[in-house]
Design an enzyme around this catalytic site. Structure first.
Site, PDB file in Angstrom:
ATOM      1  N   SER A  27      10.798   2.804   3.146  1.00 13.49           N
ATOM      2  CA  SER A  27      10.378   1.283   3.729  1.00 13.49           C
ATOM      3  C   SER A  27       9.361   1.420   2.887  1.00 13.49           C
ATOM      4  O   SER A  27       8.691   1.883   1.862  1.00 13.49           O
ATOM      5  CB  SER A  27       9.390   1.606   5.181  1.00 13.49           C
ATOM      6  OG  SER A  27       8.447   3.041   4.114  1.00 13.49           O
ATOM      7  N   SER A  28       8.493  -0.002   2.612  1.00 16.32           N
ATOM      8  CA  SER A  28       6.893  -0.619   2.299  1.00 16.32           C
ATOM      9  C   SER A  28       6.663  -0.808   3.365  1.00 16.32           C
ATOM     10  O   SER A  28       6.533  -1.847   3.763  1.00 16.32           O
ATOM     11  CB  SER A  28       7.595  -1.840   1.108  1.00 16.32           C
ATOM     12  OG  SER A  28       8.809  -1.352   0.296  1.00 16.32           O
ATOM     13  N   VAL A  29       4.657   0.170   2.641  1.00 15.20           N
ATOM     14  CA  VAL A  29       3.916  -0.735   4.004  1.00 15.20           C
ATOM     15  C   VAL A  29       3.361  -1.788   2.994  1.00 15.20           C
ATOM     16  O   VAL A  29       2.089  -1.245   1.926  1.00 15.20           O
ATOM     17  CB  VAL A  29       3.353   0.629   4.148  1.00 15.20           C
ATOM     18  CG1 VAL A  29       2.358   0.213   4.493  1.00 15.20           C
ATOM     19  CG2 VAL A  29       4.574   1.406   4.754  1.00 15.20           C
ATOM     20  N   ILE A  74       1.303  -1.509   0.040  1.00 11.47           N
ATOM     21  CA  ILE A  74       0.165  -0.159   0.308  1.00 11.47           C
ATOM     22  C   ILE A  74       0.624   1.440  -0.311  1.00 11.47           C
ATOM     23  O   ILE A  74       0.349   2.179  -0.069  1.00 11.47           O
ATOM     24  CB  ILE A  74      -1.083  -0.040   1.083  1.00 11.47           C
ATOM     25  CG1 ILE A  74      -0.101  -0.428   2.577  1.00 11.47           C
ATOM     26  CG2 ILE A  74      -2.350  -1.491   0.869  1.00 11.47           C
ATOM     27  CD1 ILE A  74      -1.075  -0.227   3.953  1.00 11.47           C
ATOM     28  N   GLY A  75       1.928   1.260  -0.048  1.00  9.73           N
ATOM     29  CA  GLY A  75       2.818   1.841   0.433  1.00  9.73           C
ATOM     30  C   GLY A  75       4.175   2.018  -0.273  1.00  9.73           C
ATOM     31  O   GLY A  75       4.758   1.059   0.485  1.00  9.73           O
ATOM     32  N   GLU A  76       5.237   2.892  -0.929  1.00 15.21           N
ATOM     33  CA  GLU A  76       6.478   2.310  -1.462  1.00 15.21           C
ATOM     34  C   GLU A  76       6.839   3.548  -0.826  1.00 15.21           C
ATOM     35  O   GLU A  76       6.875   4.611  -2.145  1.00 15.21           O
ATOM     36  CB  GLU A  76       7.000   1.819  -2.581  1.00 15.21           C
ATOM     37  CG  GLU A  76       7.646   1.803  -3.306  1.00 15.21           C
ATOM     38  CD  GLU A  76       8.598   0.384  -3.608  1.00 15.21           C
ATOM     39  OE1 GLU A  76       7.979  -0.368  -3.819  1.00 15.21           O
ATOM     40  OE2 GLU A  76       9.344   0.733  -2.555  1.00 15.21           O
ATOM     41  N   GLY A  77       8.139   3.870  -0.461  1.00 12.20           N
ATOM     42  CA  GLY A  77       8.615   5.263  -0.203  1.00 12.20           C
ATOM     43  C   GLY A  77       9.618   4.983  -0.361  1.00 12.20           C
ATOM     44  O   GLY A  77      10.135   3.670  -0.642  1.00 12.20           O
ATOM     45  N   THR A  78      11.715   5.419  -0.282  1.00  6.91           N
ATOM     46  CA  THR A  78      12.298   5.894  -0.702  1.00  6.91           C
ATOM     47  C   THR A  78      13.097   4.681   0.771  1.00  6.91           C
ATOM     48  O   THR A  78      14.205   4.713   0.852  1.00  6.91           O
ATOM     49  CB  THR A  78      13.090   6.546  -0.864  1.00  6.91           C
ATOM     50  OG1 THR A  78      12.478   8.000  -1.790  1.00  6.91           O
ATOM     51  CG2 THR A  78      14.681   7.005  -1.044  1.00  6.91           C
ATOM     52  N   ASP A 107       8.214  15.751   8.620  1.00  9.05           N
ATOM     53  CA  ASP A 107       7.788  15.441   7.742  1.00  9.05           C
ATOM     54  C   ASP A 107       6.069  15.571   7.592  1.00  9.05           C
ATOM     55  O   ASP A 107       5.300  14.393   6.450  1.00  9.05           O
ATOM     56  CB  ASP A 107       8.046  14.284   7.467  1.00  9.05           C
ATOM     57  CG  ASP A 107       8.431  14.057   6.128  1.00  9.05           C
ATOM     58  OD1 ASP A 107       8.288  14.915   4.616  1.00  9.05           O
ATOM     59  OD2 ASP A 107       8.590  13.099   5.903  1.00  9.05           O
TER      60      ASP A 107
HETATM   61  P1  ADP Z   1       7.657   6.336   4.837  1.00 10.55           P
HETATM   62  O1  ADP Z   1       8.613   6.752   5.851  1.00 10.55           O
HETATM   63  O2  ADP Z   1       8.116   5.443   3.882  1.00 10.55           O
HETATM   64  O3  ADP Z   1       7.183   7.388   3.991  1.00 10.55           O
HETATM   65  P2  ADP Z   1       5.126   6.345   5.704  1.00 10.55           P
HETATM   66  O4  ADP Z   1       5.241   5.536   7.160  1.00 10.55           O
HETATM   67  O5  ADP Z   1       4.839   7.083   5.326  1.00 10.55           O
HETATM   68  O6  ADP Z   1       6.281   5.735   5.156  1.00 10.55           O
HETATM   69  O7  ADP Z   1       3.519   5.232   5.389  1.00 10.55           O
HETATM   70  C1  ADP Z   1       3.920   5.338   4.010  1.00 10.55           C
HETATM   71  C2  ADP Z   1       2.380   5.247   3.341  1.00 10.55           C
HETATM   72  O8  ADP Z   1       2.296   3.802   3.722  1.00 10.55           O
HETATM   73  C3  ADP Z   1       1.517   5.984   3.762  1.00 10.55           C
HETATM   74  O9  ADP Z   1       2.125   7.390   3.211  1.00 10.55           O
HETATM   75  C4  ADP Z   1       0.411   5.230   3.793  1.00 10.55           C
HETATM   76  O10 ADP Z   1      -0.489   5.235   2.723  1.00 10.55           O
HETATM   77  C5  ADP Z   1       0.967   3.784   4.146  1.00 10.55           C
HETATM   78  N1  ADP Z   1       0.317   4.043   5.789  1.00 10.55           N
HETATM   79  C6  ADP Z   1       1.829   3.725   6.505  1.00 10.55           C
HETATM   80  N2  ADP Z   1       0.950   3.292   7.392  1.00 10.55           N
HETATM   81  C7  ADP Z   1      -0.727   2.671   7.421  1.00 10.55           C
HETATM   82  C8  ADP Z   1      -0.977   2.172   8.178  1.00 10.55           C
HETATM   83  N3  ADP Z   1      -0.844   2.438   9.735  1.00 10.55           N
HETATM   84  N4  ADP Z   1      -2.495   2.249   7.647  1.00 10.55           N
HETATM   85  C9  ADP Z   1      -2.172   2.619   6.488  1.00 10.55           C
HETATM   86  N5  ADP Z   1      -2.159   2.613   5.897  1.00 10.55           N
HETATM   87  C10 ADP Z   1      -0.380   2.964   6.002  1.00 10.55           C
HETATM   88 MG    MG Z   2       5.634   8.603   4.523  1.00 15.57          MG
END
Ligand code: ADP
Ligand code: MG
Ligand code: ZN
Length: 552
Positions: A57-59, A51-55, A164
């Site tokens: 982390s991956s979520v 659901i999320g892919e950043g530099t 941030d």
């Molecule tokens: P990063 O440090 O890579 O930015 P984040 O903690 O911001 O990581 O998470 C990246 C994305 O993952 C978020 O923008 C969100 O879309 C999704 N995400 C993170 N935590 C949750 C959560 N508890 N429930 C649902 N989505 C989440």
């Molecule tokens: Mg983030």
């Protein structure tokens, strides 16, 4: 239940290579790899997708049998293995100490195997900001801001500066009216923070700084300067007509910091520092000028020794050490950074976050940054909500972001505020502050298709006729001499699918937008106070008349 985070130090890997490797593999192989890397996950969770892919982390969304055998949705945040253990531990501590209340995301478990760490959080389903921005009612905007400020009040109470704050780190479930501030990956502590590990990070960062602070004239400095020289030359070739518009003078008592181009500093709260620094130099036509009186010990020595000859000759001479003897900056309104400026160091100050959300004191690298920087970011989000524009400022570097702030808040005002935190900014032309109501109404109201065509285009301010009227108005007072390229935000996500923006705008009129109270713009003004010392706090903002009808 919480497993200890790794205590063993591991070498920093090149971020670039790990990132490109990640890009090559698809989500399903990523999930397989995660199961492989942290096998104990498979005992508890079924990973459904990314659901999320950043530099950093991956979520993933996963389901698991948690307490009482009930199936629960969770978010698994897999941190990149190169994250510093202390950084990871601090992120976790923010979540465990401040999280779980007042719209601050909490944590359920943490898994680790070797250098792989997975944080397990309750899952909050959410839309992306662009998907709801243009359909929100004024009441929803009020609710959104109230809940964001509530989260900030909580973390600031614990002495956490998030650093941030932006929509992708503030999850919003519109149906459930649920909110969650996430991502403490860049957080720092106030001097009296209650998060012990943020204190450790601060002192480690200070030590790293001390270690890396090599006096001018060393090999490290030479190498780094050459790097800068290269990128500047490259820029000059690419954009032969870039002129400087704004200059920042670092007239500050504080000792100048180590050069970010040569020192790995990303682990302590500035994970994008190294990546960004090169781009920063490359894109800047607004220059960072450091006054000769800046008290870098080495340059001060150089200054007293060589000043006379430099002045009499009027030519940049090379001293025996290979450094320019002429210490008078000579790069104003030129297309390259002069040798004097190249030989100076960047001031060390936290520069984390996303340029468009950074407060003026962050953009000018003020070393004393407080929780007020999060409030500024909240103000930028509010500005997007009121104007219907996101991202509001889309700057690739800090000085462009500063110039963009000036076009809204005024040059004189920005310069005046910067003085209060020890920075002097030069700007070649007067740029008046804009009336926030008029600005937001113009941007929100004139949502016609005519300005959609600009898309992500880079707009050169000097080419005024090419600007759509609306954007031209926003920038009308930007000096004509500047060739700085401003990147302007896309109108909205609706452009791509052909939705008639005009219709959307009309529909939102029925949602309170025809009658936005003055209190909204008064709050916006106080959140976007250029002076961090007088900027409203989260606690006070929640008591602002705009929220009178809300229950705390
Ligand atoms: P990063 O440090 O890579 O930015 P984040 O903690 O911001 O990581 O998470 C990246 C994305 O993952 C978020 O923008 C969100 O879309 C999704 N995400 C993170 N935590 C949750 C959560 N508890 N429930 C649902 N989505 C989440
Ligand atoms: Mg983030
Ligand atoms: Zn110069």
């Amino acid at each position: 239940m919480m497993e200890a985070v790794p205590q063993n130090e591991h070498p920093m890997h090149c971020e670039d290579s790990s990132r490109s490797n990640k890009k090559l593999s698809g989500t399903s192989t990523d999930i397989e790899k995660l199961y492989e890397a942290v096998p104990q996950l498979a005992n508890v969770f079924k990973i459904k997708g990314k659901i999320g892919e950043g530099t950093f982390s991956s979520v993933y969304l996963a389901t698991g049998q948690l307490r009482g055998g009930r199936e629960e949705k969770v978010a698994l945040k897999h941190l990149i293995p190169t994250s510093h253990p202390l950084r990871i531990a601090a992120e976790l501590q923010c979540l465990t100490v401040a999280g779980g209340q007042d719209n601050v995301m909490g944590v359920q478990y943490c898994f680790r195997k070797n250098d792989h760490v997975v944080i397990v959080m309750p899952y909050l389903e959410h839309e992306s900001f662009l998907d709801f921005l243009n359909s929100l009612s004024l009441e929803e905007v009020r609710d959104y801001m109230f809940n964001l400020l509530k989260a900030l009040r909580r973390i600031h109470h614990f002495g956490i500066v998030h650093r941030d704050v932006k929509p992708s780190n503030f999850l919003y479930n519109r149906q459930l009216k649920e909110y969650a501030l996430v991502d403490f990956g860049l957080a720092q502590g106030t001097p009296d923070t209650q998060i012990e590990l943020l204190k450790v990070i601060q002192s480690e960062a200070q030590q790293a700084y001390n270690k890396s602070h090599v006096p001018l004239g060393s090999q490290v400095s030479v190498t780094s300067r050459q790097l800068v020289q290269q990128s500047v030359t490259k820029t000059a070739n690419k954009r032969p007509c870039s002129f400087s518009q704004t200059q920042i003078k670092q007239g500050h008592k504080r000792k100048e910091g180590s050069d970010c181009h040569s020192v790995q500093r990303s682990v302590f709260g500035e994970r994008n520092f190294n990546v960004r620094s090169a781009a920063f130099q490359e894109n800047s036509t607004i220059k960072l000028i450091k006054q000769p009186r800046v008290t870098d010990i080495a340059s001060r020595k150089l200054s007293t020794k060589k000043k006379t000859s430099a002045v009499t000759n009027g030519v940049a001479k090379k001293a025996a050490s290979g450094y320019p003897a002429n210490l008078t900056c000579d790069c104003y309104a030129k297309d390259r950074v002069c040798s004097v400026c190249l030989s100076r160091r960047q001031q060390v100050a936290p520069r984390a976050g996303t340029p468009g959300f950074r407060a003026p004191e962050v953009l000018t690298k003020c070393p004393n940054q407080t929780t007020a920087i999060d409030i500024w970011s909240a103000g930028i989000i509010f500005l997007s909500l009121l104007s219907g524009r996101y991202p509001f400022y889309k700057a690739s570097d800090d000085l462009t972001a500063l110039a963009q702030i000036m076009t809204i808040r005024g040059a004189k005002e920005t310069i005046q505020a910067a003085k209060t935190f020890g920075k002097s900014i030069l700007c070649s032309k007067e740029i008046p502050a804009q009336d926030l109501r008029k600005l937001c109404e113009r941007l929100r109201g004139k949502s016609t298709n005519s300005d959609i065509s600009t898309g992500d285009a880079l707009i050169s301010v000097s080419q005024e006729p090419a600007l759509p009227a609306e954007i031209g108005n926003t920038l009308e007072s930007v000096p004509h001499t500047t060739k700085k390229h401003f990147q302007y935000p896309r109108k909205s996500c609706h452009q791509d699918d052909g939705t008639d923006i005009g219709t959307v705008a009309k529909a939102t009129d029925l949602k309170g937008w025809d009658n936005v109270p003055d209190e909204a713009y008064d709050l916006l003004d106080k959140l976007l106070d250029l002076n961090p010392a007088t900027r409203i706090t989260a606690k006070d903002a929640l008591l602002h008349p705009f929220f009178r009808i809300m229950k705390s």
